[in-house]
Design a protein around this motif. Structure first.
Motif, mmCIF file in Angstrom:
data_model
loop_
_atom_site.group_PDB
_atom_site.id
_atom_site.type_symbol
_atom_site.label_atom_id
_atom_site.label_comp_id
_atom_site.label_asym_id
_atom_site.label_seq_id
_atom_site.Cartn_x
_atom_site.Cartn_y
_atom_site.Cartn_z
ATOM 1 N N GLY A 211 0.809 -1.211 0.000
ATOM 2 C CA GLY A 211 0.000 0.000 0.000
ATOM 3 C C GLY A 211 0.841 1.259 0.000
ATOM 4 N N SER A 212 1.948 1.235 0.738
ATOM 5 C CA SER A 212 2.816 2.412 0.798
ATOM 6 C C SER A 212 3.425 2.723 -0.564
ATOM 7 N N ILE A 213 3.846 1.695 -1.281
ATOM 8 C CA ILE A 213 4.406 1.907 -2.623
ATOM 9 C C ILE A 213 3.338 2.420 -3.575
ATOM 10 N N LEU A 214 2.132 1.833 -3.495
ATOM 11 C CA LEU A 214 1.042 2.242 -4.377
ATOM 12 C C LEU A 214 0.587 3.674 -4.105
ATOM 13 N N VAL A 215 0.836 4.184 -2.906
ATOM 14 C CA VAL A 215 0.470 5.559 -2.573
ATOM 15 C C VAL A 215 1.642 6.507 -2.812
ATOM 16 N N PHE A 216 2.836 6.110 -2.398
ATOM 17 C CA PHE A 216 3.993 7.014 -2.446
ATOM 18 C C PHE A 216 4.356 7.409 -3.877
ATOM 19 N N LEU A 217 4.413 6.441 -4.771
ATOM 20 C CA LEU A 217 4.849 6.729 -6.143
ATOM 21 C C LEU A 217 3.882 7.640 -6.892
ATOM 22 N N PRO A 218 2.566 7.364 -6.888
ATOM 23 C CA PRO A 218 1.661 8.325 -7.545
ATOM 24 C C PRO A 218 1.662 9.696 -6.881
ATOM 25 N N ALA A 219 1.833 9.737 -5.557
ATOM 26 C CA ALA A 219 1.832 11.023 -4.857
ATOM 27 C C ALA A 219 2.957 11.926 -5.350
ATOM 28 N N MET A 220 4.046 11.332 -5.794
ATOM 29 C CA MET A 220 5.167 12.130 -6.294
ATOM 30 C C MET A 220 4.981 12.565 -7.743
ATOM 31 N N THR A 221 4.168 11.842 -8.502
ATOM 32 C CA THR A 221 4.123 12.075 -9.952
ATOM 33 C C THR A 221 2.786 12.580 -10.467
#
Length: 285
Positions: A211-221
């Protein structure tokens, strides 16, 4: 029959590999190649190759944007985890017939465009919007709060759009918990906090990381949320890449930023894969 099954399997794998090569690997190779090109006023890409685009990323402005992107994406991920974990845990342990309905409520936002949902946040956050109107009506504030076009509004928009990406992996992982381990911990005298810290949290760590990866990456881009809710005050990594390609027309620099971000993504995925292997190894022991 077995021959046809093998043929179908090889055909499916071939289609998947061709898709990945032409629509993932080849574009990344082209972007990597473009990141070593030069830029002038008359050409998008010029040669010979140079490392100047990567050296420019050491500029204080770009470093600040990277830091701000990491801070906002990290804070968004933490908020989504704090909100999503209890919600996912309660739904996963629920025995009520309303469980399916709650899961449907999580999935419903995916039925509409996230861009439309972001526009709806403007009506909530603007000075005469719903939030300020309610707070003024309750007498909590004397004048409208400046919510729109701030980092706070960007954070609210990111959490609102990305929270389901945290809940769903956690929900899937928590549902697979072995209740016998929890019952054994309680039989041995562990209280609820100890049971959570020693049993539940380690076993749900794969869901937390997913979940953290699925949230962190879109949040940056995701570039349109800072554009709409943050205005010109919020420039994240996605906005920087978009501006270099579409506004500044500096494709080599935009490609260099994209390559650096892709490498960061690869490192995060490797960390996630290693943690999954370590977790499987502990379960075998």
């Amino acid at each position: 029959m077995k021959h046809y099954d093998n043929a179908l399997k090889h055909f499916s794998l071939s289609v998947i590999w061709l898709w990945l090569v032409f629509f993932a690997l080849l574009p990344f190779c082209l972007v990597t190649l473009a990141s070593f090109a030069s830029h002038d006023d008359t050409h998008l890409l010029t040669w010979p190759a140079t490392f100047i685009n990567y050296l420019q990323l050491n500029n204080s402005i770009y470093v600040k944007i990277f830091k701000q992107s990491f801070y906002i994406a990290g804070t968004c991920t933490l908020i989504c985890l704090l909100l999503g974990y209890p919600f996912a845990y309660l739904i996963a342990r629920m025995k009520s017939r309303f469980k399916g309905l709650l899961i449907l409520f999580i999935i419903i936002p995916f039925w509409t465009s996230s861009l439309i949902r972001t526009y709806s946040m403007i009506t909530m956050l603007k000075p005469k919007g719903v939030i300020n109107a309610i707070l003024l009506w309750l007498g909590i504030i004397d004048k409208p709060l400046p919510l729109l076009f701030t980092d706070t509004s960007v954070m609210i928009g990111l959490v609102y759009n990305l929270l389901p990406f945290m809940i769903l992996p956690l929900l899937t992982n928590i549902e697979r918990l072995d209740n016998r381990l929890i019952d054994a911990a309680r039989d041995l005298g562990a209280n609820r906090f100890t049971t959570f810290r020693r049993i539940i949290l380690p076993l749900t760590m794969p869901g937390i990381l997913s979940g953290s990866i699925l949230v962190f990456l879109p949040a940056m881009t995701i570039f349109y949320i800072p554009d709409l809710l943050g205005g010109s005050k919020s420039i994240l990594l996605g906005n920087l890449i978009q501006n270099q390609f579409l506004i500044a027309q500096n494709w080599p620099l935009g490609s260099a930023i994209s390559v650096v971000f892709t490498l960061m993504l690869a490192v995060m995925l490797l960390i996630y894969r290693r943690s999954m292997r370590n977790n499987e190894h502990r379960e075998l022991l």
